[in-house]
Design an enzyme around this catalytic site. Structure first.
Site, PDB file in Angstrom:
ATOM      1  CG  MET A   1       4.850  -2.673  -8.142  1.00  0.00           C
ATOM      2  SD  MET A   1       5.865  -1.286  -8.628  1.00  0.00           S
ATOM      3  CE  MET A   1       5.652  -0.215  -7.227  1.00  0.00           C
ATOM      4  N   GLY A   2       4.569  -6.296  -4.876  1.00  0.00           N
ATOM      5  CA  GLY A   2       5.077  -7.091  -3.767  1.00  0.00           C
ATOM      6  C   GLY A   2       5.284  -6.289  -2.500  1.00  0.00           C
TER       7      GLY A   2
ATOM      8  CG  HIS B   1       0.777  -3.117   2.559  1.00  0.00           C
ATOM      9  ND1 HIS B   1      -0.501  -2.735   2.216  1.00  0.00           N
ATOM     10  CD2 HIS B   1       1.592  -2.476   1.686  1.00  0.00           C
ATOM     11  CE1 HIS B   1      -0.455  -1.883   1.217  1.00  0.00           C
ATOM     12  NE2 HIS B   1       0.798  -1.715   0.862  1.00  0.00           N
ATOM     13  CD  GLU B   2      -3.879  -5.165   8.241  1.00  0.00           C
ATOM     14  OE1 GLU B   2      -4.993  -4.606   8.337  1.00  0.00           O
ATOM     15  OE2 GLU B   2      -3.030  -5.179   9.151  1.00  0.00           O
TER      16      GLU B   2
ATOM     17  CG  HIS C   1      -0.485  -5.240  -1.506  1.00  0.00           C
ATOM     18  ND1 HIS C   1       0.580  -4.932  -0.687  1.00  0.00           N
ATOM     19  CD2 HIS C   1      -0.320  -4.487  -2.627  1.00  0.00           C
ATOM     20  CE1 HIS C   1       1.360  -4.052  -1.296  1.00  0.00           C
ATOM     21  NE2 HIS C   1       0.840  -3.755  -2.469  1.00  0.00           N
TER      22      HIS C   1
ATOM     23  CD  GLN D   1       4.843   0.665 -12.028  1.00  0.00           C
ATOM     24  OE1 GLN D   1       4.335  -0.196 -12.749  1.00  0.00           O
ATOM     25  NE2 GLN D   1       4.288   1.041 -10.881  1.00  0.00           N
TER      26      GLN D   1
ATOM     27  CG  ASP E   1      -1.567   3.695  -5.995  1.00  0.00           C
ATOM     28  OD1 ASP E   1      -0.527   4.334  -6.033  1.00  0.00           O
ATOM     29  OD2 ASP E   1      -1.737   2.732  -5.209  1.00  0.00           O
TER      30      ASP E   1
HETATM   31  P1  AMP Z   1       1.668  -1.572  -5.288  1.00  0.00           P
HETATM   32  O1  AMP Z   1       2.242  -2.875  -4.847  1.00  0.00           O
HETATM   33  O2  AMP Z   1       2.038  -0.425  -4.428  1.00  0.00           O
HETATM   34  O3  AMP Z   1       1.858  -1.319  -6.759  1.00  0.00           O
HETATM   35  O4  AMP Z   1       0.100  -1.715  -5.093  1.00  0.00           O
HETATM   36  C1  AMP Z   1      -0.624  -2.746  -5.707  1.00  0.00           C
HETATM   37  C2  AMP Z   1      -2.089  -2.473  -5.562  1.00  0.00           C
HETATM   38  O5  AMP Z   1      -2.415  -2.386  -4.178  1.00  0.00           O
HETATM   39  C3  AMP Z   1      -2.518  -1.146  -6.209  1.00  0.00           C
HETATM   40  O6  AMP Z   1      -3.779  -1.307  -6.808  1.00  0.00           O
HETATM   41  C4  AMP Z   1      -2.598  -0.233  -5.018  1.00  0.00           C
HETATM   42  O7  AMP Z   1      -3.496   0.838  -5.195  1.00  0.00           O
HETATM   43  C5  AMP Z   1      -3.104  -1.182  -3.948  1.00  0.00           C
HETATM   44  N1  AMP Z   1      -2.803  -0.653  -2.623  1.00  0.00           N
HETATM   45  C6  AMP Z   1      -1.593  -0.255  -2.141  1.00  0.00           C
HETATM   46  N2  AMP Z   1      -1.718   0.236  -0.899  1.00  0.00           N
HETATM   47  C7  AMP Z   1      -3.031   0.166  -0.590  1.00  0.00           C
HETATM   48  C8  AMP Z   1      -3.803   0.538   0.549  1.00  0.00           C
HETATM   49  N3  AMP Z   1      -3.248   1.076   1.628  1.00  0.00           N
HETATM   50  N4  AMP Z   1      -5.134   0.313   0.515  1.00  0.00           N
HETATM   51  C9  AMP Z   1      -5.720  -0.239  -0.588  1.00  0.00           C
HETATM   52  N5  AMP Z   1      -5.047  -0.608  -1.682  1.00  0.00           N
HETATM   53  C10 AMP Z   1      -3.728  -0.411  -1.689  1.00  0.00           C
END
Ligand code: AMP
Length: 283
Positions: free
Chosen positions: A30-31, A34-35, A37, A61, A150
């Site tokens: 979702m943009g 960070h590290e 991603h 969602q 997640d």
């Molecule tokens: P999001 O942008 O929050 O929807 O996350 C996108 C993807 O990055 C999802 O698969 C998350 O589980 C993964 N993600 C987010 N934060 C972390 C993290 N701290 N460590 C590893 N993967 C992450």
């Protein structure tokens, strides 16, 4: 690095790569990168010829009282990070591109959703599944990368791939943390200074619970209580849930055995944080 905003253009692009026998690794996000991603991107980079990253804040969602509007967004920053970390294509559609007015189907997740975020965020995983079905079809990926932060999402996407026969391998990636243990998250920017100091206590609670288990504690309720007490004592956050379940089945158990997850959600003033730890309990 290419930035593609239309579904048609994306499909045309991937068709070309598929015809050239290139393997495609896909990282949905979702943009506000960070590290965490980036670790998904690095893993995908090692395992595929082409790396596609999507940046899409999926309205489906988010619940009516959740943070869709205020979810942090900074595409220019995302673009620079993606480029510097080896992404080949960013798929960056607008909401209208993904969801036309005439949508005739509804996706409903019926298993693994009566616990954790599925229970607390009604319809959340229906929205996640809907967008992923679309993104899987659009990107034609061979492998898709998800973070274990997640963990419920990983368990549900595993079923989605299995149930609908997507020819995709799911690659789970360990949670990336700040030095003090806080799981990296786009939502961490919404913690106040004081809350940011307290937030590492969440992971501390999870780790000490695991150490109780390693010392022989097998009672689920006792473990759950220890986590709740630690978080209540050391943070100002309000606990949304602390649950101890089998993983990836996400079934409640009284006595711990086999692969287990302790997962938590804690609400701070403006940010709701989630975290978890998975481990094996010997019989
Ligand atoms: P999001 O942008 O929050 O929807 O996350 C996108 C993807 O990055 C999802 O698969 C998350 O589980 C993964 N993600 C987010 N934060 C972390 C993290 N701290 N460590 C590893 N993967 C992450």
């Amino acid at each position: 690095m290419k930035i593609i905003t239309s579904v048609k253009a994306m499909q045309k692009e991937v068709q070309m790569h598929r015809e050239a026998q290139k393997s495609i690794g896909f990282v949905p996000t979702m943009g506000y990168l960070h590290e965490g991603h980036m670790t998904l991107v690095h893993t995908a980079r090692k395992e595929n010829d082409l790396v596609i990253l999507s940046v899409f804040v999926n309205p489906l969602q988010f619940g009516p009282n959740e943070d869709f509007d205020s979810y942090p967004r900074d595409f220019e920053r995302d673009e620079a990070l993606a480029k510097n970390n080896g992404v080949d294509i960013i798929f960056y559609p607008q909401v209208e591109e993904m969801y036309k007015d005439s949508f005739s189907f509804e996706v409903k997740v019926v298993n693994k959703v009566d616990v954790l975020c599925g229970k607390k965020r009604e319809g959340h995983f229906d929205g996640v599944a809907t967008v992923l079905i679309k993104l899987f079809n659009i990107t034609q990926a061979n492998r898709v990368y998800f973070g274990m932060k997640d963990a419920q999402q990983v368990a549900i996407v595993d079923s989605l791939i299995e149930d609908f026969n997507f020819p995709i391998e799911l690659v789970p990636v360990s949670t990336v943390r700040e030095e003090d243990g806080l799981a990296k998250s786009s939502r961490n920017v919404y913690l106040t200074e004081q809350e940011r100091k307290e937030a590492p206590r969440i992971y501390e609670a999870l780790k000490s619970a695991v150490s109780y288990v390693l010392n022989g504690e097998k009672n689920t309720k006792t473990i759950q209580k220890s986590v709740e007490e630690h978080i209540s004592k050391y943070t100002s956050g309000v606990i949304d849930y602390v649950e101890v379940l089998s993983y990836p089945e996400l079934q409640a158990v009284q006595e711990l055995s086999g692969k287990t997850i302790i997962a938590v959600a804690v609400k701070f003033t403006k940010a709701r944080l989630i975290d978890n730890i998975t481990f094996d309990v010997e019989a």
